[in-house]
Design an enzyme around this catalytic site. Structure first.
Site, mmCIF file in Angstrom:
data_model
loop_
_atom_site.group_PDB
_atom_site.id
_atom_site.type_symbol
_atom_site.label_atom_id
_atom_site.label_comp_id
_atom_site.label_asym_id
_atom_site.label_seq_id
_atom_site.Cartn_x
_atom_site.Cartn_y
_atom_site.Cartn_z
ATOM 1 C CG HIS A 172 -2.024 0.998 1.125
ATOM 2 N ND1 HIS A 172 -2.048 2.142 1.886
ATOM 3 C CD2 HIS A 172 -3.122 1.052 0.337
ATOM 4 C CE1 HIS A 172 -3.125 2.845 1.575
ATOM 5 N NE2 HIS A 172 -3.798 2.207 0.629
ATOM 6 C CG HIS A 193 -5.230 6.357 -2.718
ATOM 7 N ND1 HIS A 193 -3.948 5.981 -2.438
ATOM 8 C CD2 HIS A 193 -6.036 5.522 -2.018
ATOM 9 C CE1 HIS A 193 -3.973 4.965 -1.591
ATOM 10 N NE2 HIS A 193 -5.222 4.652 -1.334
ATOM 11 C CG HIS A 202 -7.821 0.031 -2.266
ATOM 12 N ND1 HIS A 202 -7.734 1.125 -3.106
ATOM 13 C CD2 HIS A 202 -7.002 0.279 -1.216
ATOM 14 C CE1 HIS A 202 -6.891 2.009 -2.562
ATOM 15 N NE2 HIS A 202 -6.438 1.526 -1.416
ATOM 16 C CG HIS A 323 -11.441 5.526 1.711
ATOM 17 N ND1 HIS A 323 -10.521 6.431 1.235
ATOM 18 C CD2 HIS A 323 -10.708 4.442 2.102
ATOM 19 C CE1 HIS A 323 -9.307 5.909 1.314
ATOM 20 N NE2 HIS A 323 -9.399 4.698 1.835
ATOM 21 C CG HIS A 327 -7.987 5.574 5.982
ATOM 22 N ND1 HIS A 327 -6.946 4.713 6.204
ATOM 23 C CD2 HIS A 327 -8.563 5.163 4.828
ATOM 24 C CE1 HIS A 327 -6.893 3.813 5.221
ATOM 25 N NE2 HIS A 327 -7.878 4.067 4.377
ATOM 26 C CG PHE A 344 -2.965 6.993 1.860
ATOM 27 C CD1 PHE A 344 -3.978 6.089 2.132
ATOM 28 C CD2 PHE A 344 -3.298 8.157 1.180
ATOM 29 C CE1 PHE A 344 -5.283 6.335 1.748
ATOM 30 C CE2 PHE A 344 -4.607 8.417 0.785
ATOM 31 C CZ PHE A 344 -5.594 7.503 1.071
ATOM 32 C CG HIS A 357 -9.557 -0.394 1.899
ATOM 33 N ND1 HIS A 357 -9.865 0.315 0.753
ATOM 34 C CD2 HIS A 357 -8.841 0.442 2.685
ATOM 35 C CE1 HIS A 357 -9.335 1.516 0.836
ATOM 36 N NE2 HIS A 357 -8.707 1.638 1.989
HETATM 37 CU CU1 C2O Z 1 -5.370 2.866 -0.274
HETATM 38 CU CU2 C2O Z 1 -7.871 3.428 2.368
HETATM 39 O O1 C2O Z 1 -6.464 3.559 1.183
#
Ligand code: C2O
Length: 586
Positions: A172, A193, A202, A323, A327, A344, A357
């Site tokens: 990631h 992203h 993802h 999303h 995070h 990230f 995810h």
């Molecule tokens: Cu690649 Cu939730 O991020």
């Protein structure tokens, strides 16, 4: 494990209690008393970024904006199209990422994967039984034992094994933080992203993570759980991740957000009090808005991103919200870079990343299953043939394409069926409209200063009048073309956390509306990430569908709308190049 359980909302979910959260009824005490307002140009303003590498597609964007000229076929037969799917990166050219923070300076992060002489093209292996990914709050002890054992074994693999827990987390980091350049474009970072690559990347990443776990416990039917944050019974961080003795635990989390605290999907970095009832209403309304009102592929999946394009053309709805707020809500504010989930580069070091995810991934088939002709995938090969590299359960390096992952079933998995209470929580206008066609600008201008200076630096509440090229469209026209509000050339440093909210025809500058109100059109969010040292600013756009919202506000006959922008996080760190209304037809 039950594979098809339908949950209903527990009545306890509606009880009133107080939870930390942003207080929706509070006046804008974070902005100065002076309200600045601008009048948007008609959109003919010069694009100040015409020297960007993205320039050769600028004209194409304009054409897509004028969808009626080229019709529904524009995705497959655009006269300006070049066959240009983003290619899988060259691992030999992977470089260290740099993490920077305004206050704490810079660290170097090595997150390149081991190299491999051989690359295999991905073919989903045959399977005898569909794997059902369960909701994390519903799993039983037998499942939990398997899952924690699998993660334990993954953590015990040698450091340089590409299947080890840290190597997997680094996948990631590498794809998100500028460790790769686009093949053939040494000055262009590869970024998965902020574009149409978000969902497929993802999905594949989770798929291989799951296959590795299944292999380690010798259970090819093993399926990872999802964090069911779209339903009240799933709002808390799943308890299975909160046992300090478990391999699923991560201490770098916000201690104010551990179970039983319920998540705020509109989280912008501040906890204040809100009743449980209001929190649920806000969260459900937000889900409705982000899934139901986004009706075309680019609105839901994200903006086109082709070989040679600058990174980050624009997020789809779910990537943006919820999303990013999820995070940020989990990440630990005591850590310099809000590790793990709040940045990230480190996000996938927290096992809950994969449950988060999985729920994001679950929204993709749900969205496609809702009524509406345009809730479908892109059909262009520029998307279908974009590819990524992953190590599989046998430590082979595999090249997988977007077209390999459009449907979960050929990949051998589906999601446990649980209730979707947000399908029925359409936001409602805050107050009844006084009548059609009134001049919103005239009312607003009493309390605002009019200016038409772009770019706008978003250091306080800003109010802008935006003209509408078409009004009073028929139902057919509206089904054919979605009216969208586009905020162009949104610029910010990649390492700053940002959230600002967008309201339409919100006339009262004193009290903000909230996600349960029609006036709340959406938000823009940024999760900090690493970048090459001296990395350029992020330059992206936000596209919000507003056809349904304008109907609800009885504003379809108006010549213009009033857009209010409110910085919530990263005040003064964002500028916006232009704001206009377009009509998209995909
Ligand atoms: Cu690649 Cu939730 O991020």
């Amino acid at each position: 494990m039950a594979s098809n359980v339908t949950l209903s909302l527990p009545s306890s979910a509606i009880q009133t209690s107080f939870l930390p959260r942003f207080n929706k009824k509070r006046p804008f005490n974070f902005v100065s008393n002076k309200v600045v307002s601008c009048r948007a140009s008609n959109g003919n303003q010069n694009n100040e970024h015409s020297s960007s590498p993205n320039n050769r597609f600028d004209r194409r964007d304009v054409l897509l904006g004028l969808g009626s000229v080229y019709g529904a076929s524009n995705l497959v037969s655009d006269p300006f199209a070049l066959a240009a799917p983003i290619a899988a990166p060259d691992l030999d050219l992977c470089q260290k990422a740099t993490v920077t923070s305004k206050t704490a300076g810079t660290i170097k992060v090595a997150c390149c994967p081991p190299k491999s002489a051989k690359i295999i093209d991905f073919k989903p292996p045959k399977f005898s039984k569909m794997r059902y990914r369960p909701a994390a709050q519903l799993v039983d002890q037998e499942y939990l034992d398997k899952f924690t054992k699998a993660v334990e074994l993954m953590k015990a693999l040698p450091e340089d094994d590409p299947r080890s827990f840290m190597q997997q987390a680094d996948v990631h980091c590498a794809y998100c933080n500028g460790a790769y350049d686009q093949v053939g474009f040494t000055d262009l970072e590869l970024q998965i992203h902020f574009s149409w690559l978000f969902f497929p990347f993802h999905r594949l990443y989770l798929y291989f993570w799951e296959r590795i776990l299944g292999k380690l416990i010798d259970d090819p039917d093993f399926a990872i759980p999802f964090w069911n944050w779209d339903t009240p019974s799933g709002y808390a961080l799943p308890a299975i991740y909160n046992d300090p003795k478990s391999t699923l635990y991560d201490e770098k989390r916000n201690v104010n957000h551990l179970p039983p605290v319920l998540i705020d999907l509109d989280y912008a970095g501040v906890d204040e009090e809100i009743s449980k009832r209001d929190l649920i209403k806000s969260n459900l309304s937000l889900m409705y808005r982000q899934v139901v009102t986004y009706k075309t592929p680019s609105l839901f999946l994200g903006a086109a991103y082709r070989a040679g394009d600058a990174p980050a053309p624009g997020m789809g709805s779910i990537e943006n919200v919820p999303h990013t707020p999820v995070h940020r809500w989990v990440g630990d504010p005591r850590q310099t870079y809000n590790e793990d989930m709040g940045n990230f580069y480190s996000a996938a070091r927290d096992p809950v990343f994969f449950a988060h995810h999985a729920n994001v991934d679950r929204m993709w088939p749900i969205w496609k299953s809702l009524p509406g002709k345009k809730r479908r995938d892109f059909t262009t090969t520029d998307w279908l043939d974009a590819s990524f590299l992953f190590y599989d359960e046998n430590a082979n390096l595999v090249r997988a394409k977007v077209r390999d992952c459009l449907d979960t079933r050929p990949l051998g998995y589906e999601y446990q069926k649980v209730d979707l209470p947000w399908l029925k929580t359409k936001p409602a206008p805050r107050r009844p409209r006084k009548g059609k066609g009134q001049a919103k600008a005239a009312e607003t201008s009493k309390t605002t200063v009019i200016s038409n200076t772009f770019p706008i630096v978003l250091d306080k509440l800003v109010r802008i009048e935006v003209p509408r090229p078409k009004k009073s469209r028929t139902q057919l026209e509206k089904e054919d073309e979605e009216e969208v509000l586009v905020l162009q050339n949104i610029q910010l440093d990649r390492n700053v956390p940002v959230k600002f909210d967008v309201y339409i025809n919100e006339e009262d500058g004193e009290t903000p509306t909230e996600p349960a109100d029609s006036e709340f059109a959406g938000s823009f969010t940024n999760l900090p990430r690493t970048q090459h040292s001296g990395g350029k600013k992020l330059d992206t756009k936000l596209t919000l569908p507003i056809s349904e919202l304008l109907e609800d506000l009885d504003a379809e006959g108006d010549d213009s709308i009033v857009v209010t922008l409110v910085p919530k996080l990263g005040k003064g760190q964002v500028s916006i190049g232009n704001i206009k209304i377009e009509y998209i037809r995909e």
